[in-house]
Design an enzyme around this catalytic site. Sequence first.
Site, PDB file in Angstrom:
ATOM      1  N   CYS A 318      45.786  40.265  38.526  1.00 22.66           N
ATOM      2  CA  CYS A 318      45.592  41.712  38.393  1.00 22.66           C
ATOM      3  C   CYS A 318      46.709  42.505  39.076  1.00 22.66           C
ATOM      4  O   CYS A 318      47.809  42.532  38.555  1.00 22.66           O
ATOM      5  CB  CYS A 318      44.195  42.111  38.856  1.00 22.66           C
ATOM      6  SG  CYS A 318      43.595  43.521  37.906  1.00 22.66           S
ATOM      7  N   HIS A 402      40.333  38.671  35.576  1.00 20.44           N
ATOM      8  CA  HIS A 402      39.753  38.010  36.752  1.00 20.44           C
ATOM      9  C   HIS A 402      39.141  36.654  36.446  1.00 20.44           C
ATOM     10  O   HIS A 402      37.962  36.561  36.097  1.00 20.44           O
ATOM     11  CB  HIS A 402      38.722  38.935  37.396  1.00 20.44           C
ATOM     12  CG  HIS A 402      39.374  40.118  38.034  1.00 20.44           C
ATOM     13  ND1 HIS A 402      39.851  40.100  39.330  1.00 20.44           N
ATOM     14  CD2 HIS A 402      39.710  41.312  37.521  1.00 20.44           C
ATOM     15  CE1 HIS A 402      40.433  41.241  39.593  1.00 20.44           C
ATOM     16  NE2 HIS A 402      40.362  42.017  38.509  1.00 20.44           N
ATOM     17  N   GLU A 404      38.204  34.575  38.458  1.00 22.99           N
ATOM     18  CA  GLU A 404      37.155  34.286  39.461  1.00 22.99           C
ATOM     19  C   GLU A 404      35.837  34.975  39.099  1.00 22.99           C
ATOM     20  O   GLU A 404      34.846  34.806  39.811  1.00 22.99           O
ATOM     21  CB  GLU A 404      37.624  34.712  40.857  1.00 22.99           C
ATOM     22  CG  GLU A 404      37.518  36.202  41.192  1.00 22.99           C
ATOM     23  CD  GLU A 404      38.566  37.086  40.513  1.00 22.99           C
ATOM     24  OE1 GLU A 404      39.389  36.565  39.733  1.00 22.99           O
ATOM     25  OE2 GLU A 404      38.547  38.308  40.755  1.00 22.99           O
TER      26      GLU A 404
HETATM   27  N1  LIG Z   1      41.840  44.683  40.003  1.00 23.86           N
HETATM   28  C1  LIG Z   1      43.094  45.028  40.256  1.00 23.86           C
HETATM   29  O1  LIG Z   1      43.872  44.336  40.907  1.00 23.86           O
HETATM   30  C2  LIG Z   1      43.511  46.376  39.770  1.00 23.86           C
HETATM   31  C3  LIG Z   1      44.978  46.505  39.630  1.00 23.86           C
HETATM   32  C4  LIG Z   1      45.463  47.959  39.599  1.00 23.86           C
HETATM   33  N2  LIG Z   1      45.067  48.604  40.779  1.00 23.86           N
HETATM   34  C5  LIG Z   1      44.965  48.652  38.370  1.00 23.86           C
HETATM   35  O2  LIG Z   1      44.072  49.476  38.441  1.00 23.86           O
HETATM   36  O3  LIG Z   1      45.470  48.361  37.297  1.00 23.86           O
END
Ligand SMILES: NC(=O)CC[C@H](N)C(=O)O
Length: 430
Positions: A318, A402, A404
Site C-alpha cells: 500500500c 492488503h 494480510e
Molecule cells: N493503506 C495505505 O497504506 C494507504 C496508502 C495511502 N495513504 C493512500 O491513501 O493511498
Amino acid sequence: MAATTMTTTLGFVLPTSLSPRRGGFRVSVIRCSASPLTLSTGSAASGVVEKPWSTYDARLVLEDGSIWPAKSFGAPGTRVAELVFNTSLTGYQEILTDPSYAGQFVLMTNPQIGNTGVNLDDEESEQCFLAGLVIRSLSISTSNWRCTKTLADYLTERNLMGIYDLDTRAITRRLREEGSLNGVLSTEQTKTDEELLHMSRSWDIVGIDLISDVSCKSPYEWVDKTDPEWDFNTNTRDGKPYRVIAYDFGIKHNILRRLSSYGCQITVVPSTFPASEALKMNPDGILFSNGPGDPSAVPYAVETVKELLGKVPVYGICMGHQLLGQALGGKTFKMKFGHHGGNHPVRNNRTGQVEISAQNHNYAVDPTSLPGGVEVTHVNLNDGSCAGLSFPAMNVMSLQYHPEASPGPHDSDNAFREFIELMKRSKQSS
Ligand SMILES: NC(=O)CC[C@H](N)C(=O)O
C-alpha cells in the site's frame, strides 16, 4: 433500513471567502436528514425504547455545503478530516485501528454496525488513528463470544467521535460523484454551520506528512503470529528464520503476524530510520508498510527506499508500494474516491487468476510514469488501476492492496510466500 433523504435548502448565500476550493459545487448550504429510527418494543405503552447509549446532536458538514444532522455515540468535540466510504460488511474494529485511516472519517456502507461489539484480539495497532466513524445505524445489542465491550464504550474510552442516524447511502452516492470530500464532524452546538463549513474548506489532506505521527518512535522486535492453522513456516533456511526489517509507516499488526507465521524474524523500525543503519543489520529482506496520507508528501521516505533498492529484496504494501513506485522513478496521483473495502477484484497478470482483495487507499501509482523494466503485476478490475509492481532486476515486489486482510478475504495471502521466495532466490544467487 432504506432511509428517505429529505433535503431542505436553507438558502443563504455564502460569502466569497467561503467559495469552494474545487469547481462545480453548489454554494448554498443544504441540510439533509435521514428518517429517525423508532424502535417498537411491542410491550411498552409508548412503543419507543430508550437506546442504551448516550446521544448528542451532531453534525457532519461537508465542503460541498451539505449538512447532515446526526446523533453521536462516541466522544464529543469537533474534528476536521477527509470523508471516505468503506464497503466491508464487518471488521470495523480492524478499520478503527488501521493507522492508514489517520486524517480520515470512515463511513461504513453496511447499514448496521456494532453487533459484534469489540474484543482484545482484533486490534491492528495500539491506537485508533482515524478521525471518526460514520454509520447509518448502531446495533442496539452486541452478541459475540469474544465481545468484551460495546462499540460505543470503546469509542468513548478512546476519545473517538462516532455518529449514526444519517443517510449513509446518499452520502456515499455523493462521494462517488464528487470524489472524497473534506468535512467537519461536530457535537458542539455553539459552532455555526458556516464556521464548520469554513473549517472543512480551510483544510486539506493533500501534501501533509501523516506517517510521522503514526510510526513507532524506536525499533522493536516483533514475535506474535497468527493462529497455528495459518502457520506456513516451511521456508526457513537451515532452520534459521529470514531476517526482515519492517519500515513502520503506520504498520498493521497482521502484516507482521503473517510474516512471522511464514517464518520471518522481524525488527520494526521507525519511518525515519536511516537506510545505512538498516543495512548494517544485515537483513535478508525489507518490508515497506502501509501508512496514511499522501505518498508524495513524504520525500524523506522515498529517499530511504531509493537507498535500499538493489541492495536487498524489498516488499511494499500500500503506502510502501506507492513509495517504491516513486523510488523507481514513477509518480503517484490522488484517485477520485479511492478503494476501501473487502470486495475488490484484482487480476494477477502473471497467472491470470483473480483475487478478491481487501483495499484501503486513496492514491495510486501511475503505471505510465514507470520506467522500462518495471512490470505491472496486478490490476484492479473495477477501474484498471495499478495494483501491484515487480522489478526483478532489483528484487522488488509490491502490492497496492492488503494481502494480510484484517478485515477481508485471504485470497492474496500467498504474496507473503512470494516474498520469502524472493529472499530465498536472492540468497542463492549471492
Ligand atoms: N493503506 C495505505 O497504506 C494507504 C496508502 C495511502 N495513504 C493512500 O491513501 O493511498
